[in-house]
Design a protein around this motif. Structure first.
Motif, short mmCIF file in Angstrom:
data_model
loop_
_atom_site.label_atom_id
_atom_site.label_comp_id
_atom_site.label_asym_id
_atom_site.label_seq_id
_atom_site.Cartn_x
_atom_site.Cartn_y
_atom_site.Cartn_z
N UNK A 218 0.46 -1.53 0.21
CA UNK A 218 0.11 0.00 -0.30
C UNK A 218 1.22 0.59 -0.05
N UNK A 219 0.22 2.58 -0.39
CA UNK A 219 1.33 3.61 -0.53
C UNK A 219 0.03 4.66 0.20
N UNK A 220 0.70 5.23 0.81
CA UNK A 220 0.03 6.21 1.27
C UNK A 220 0.34 8.10 1.19
N UNK A 221 -0.55 9.67 0.64
CA UNK A 221 0.27 10.72 0.30
C UNK A 221 -0.95 11.13 1.48
N UNK A 222 -0.03 12.38 2.21
CA UNK A 222 -0.57 13.20 3.43
C UNK A 222 0.44 14.55 2.94
N UNK A 223 -0.09 15.66 3.09
CA UNK A 223 -0.07 17.26 3.75
C UNK A 223 -0.91 18.20 4.31
N UNK A 224 0.19 18.75 4.54
CA UNK A 224 -0.57 19.15 5.55
C UNK A 224 -0.39 21.17 5.13
N UNK A 225 -1.23 21.67 5.47
CA UNK A 225 -1.29 23.51 5.40
C UNK A 225 -1.03 24.19 6.44
N UNK A 226 0.20 24.67 6.99
CA UNK A 226 0.21 25.31 7.89
C UNK A 226 0.43 24.57 9.70
N UNK A 227 1.50 23.70 9.85
CA UNK A 227 1.80 22.04 10.43
C UNK A 227 2.21 22.96 11.68
N UNK A 228 2.25 23.05 12.47
CA UNK A 228 2.51 23.47 13.71
C UNK A 228 4.19 23.09 14.16
N UNK A 229 5.01 23.79 14.38
CA UNK A 229 6.32 23.19 14.65
C UNK A 229 6.96 21.49 15.55
N UNK A 230 5.88 21.68 16.10
CA UNK A 230 6.38 20.53 17.37
C UNK A 230 6.46 19.03 16.26
N UNK A 231 4.99 19.54 15.68
CA UNK A 231 4.24 18.10 14.29
C UNK A 231 5.75 18.19 13.12
N UNK A 232 6.32 19.60 13.15
CA UNK A 232 7.46 18.66 11.44
C UNK A 232 8.59 18.37 12.01
#
Length: 271
Positions: free
Chosen positions: A40-54
């Motif tokens: 399986x393949x997984x593609x994810x994207x986020x906008x304006x993610x907080x620094x800790x998660x980054x």
């Protein structure tokens, strides 16, 4: 070391990579071919993610702690067991562990889609033969600390297997045993909370007599779904695949450099 990403992803694509090839004969007939292994393949994207998660995702992408693989828990998964494991199908390799002098699994060795039968051939001195549901890549099935989980083997219960109550064993990231939880009543789902330092769980059953029973369905689910299981629901195994990051992008959010726009692609590791 699992971290819950609370920011809702801008995009989430977990479409299966079927890789089905079509062959068209001269008379127009169509033959298809599909590989036996379909990662399986997984593609994810986020906008304006907080620094800790980054920082957490950046560490995974750069393989700071090692080459991996990494665990990905889908919060919407209804069953963390693999599809064939949850359905009680196919050979035992990587899906179940047991003492071969006490337990033999029949049926699955003859084909990946055939039902598996459990035969308890002998009991040890304490009269208890144990069978464990495994993860093919990790020490156990990865879990998030302090989260609720439901474990049950409705297939074995329906078959009338002689068992003690549903049980789970917890382990920390160093694979140290933290304790075991069991259902208060035999034949019903176990709903329990992972310890604060838990990283893995090994769900298992303990047979108390010799006999032969159909393995059937089993469920390890995030949250409390005991009522749904008792009402007859049997969630398909979503799995908790071991994955490797294949692409990663990190860009400053326009107008505010304190946040990041993140893109990540992962593929399931099968060996």
């Amino acid at each position: 070391m699992l971290r819950q990403i609370t920011d809702g992803a801008k995009s989430f694509d977990r479409s299966p990579d079927l890789r089905v090839a079509e062959f068209v004969s001269l008379d127009g007939g169509v033959t298809t071919w599909a590989p036996p292994v379909r990662p399986r393949r997984l593609k994810l994207s986020w906008e304006a993610m907080q620094r800790g998660d980054v920082a957490h995702l950046d560490r995974l992408a750069r393989r700071v702690e090692g080459p991996g693989p990494i665990a990905v828990l889908d919060p919407l998964a209804r069953n963390l067991l693999a599809a064939d494991q949850a359905a009680g199908l196919g050979p035992a390799g990587g899906k179940w562990s047991y003492n071969s002098a006490e337990i033999i699994l029949y049926g699955g060795a003859l084909g990946p889609s055939l039902p598996t039968t459990v035969s308890v051939e002998a009991l040890p001195a304490n009269g208890l033969a144990e069978m464990v549901w495994r993860h093919p890549m990790f020490h156990g099935i990865p879990v998030a600390p302090n989260q609720t989980y439901t474990w049950w083997t409705p297939g074995l219960v329906a078959s009338g297997a002689a068992m003690l109550s549903a049980r789970v064993a917890w382990y920390d990231a160093a694979k140290k045993w933290l304790g075991t939880n069991a259902a208060n009543t035999s034949g019903v789902p176990l709903v329990t909370v992972a310890p604060a330092t838990a990283a893995y769980v090994l769900p298992h059953v303990v047979f108390t007599a010799k006999g032969v029973w159909d393995l059937g369905a089993s469920v390890l689910a995030p949250g409390d779904i005991a009522a749904s299981l008792l009402a007859g629901e049997r969630p398909l195994g979503d799995g908790c695949p071991a994955m490797s990051v294949t692409r990663y992008s990190e860009q400053a959010t326009p107008g505010d450099g304190a946040f990041r726009n993140i893109g990540m692609e992962l593929v399931e590791v099968t060996g």
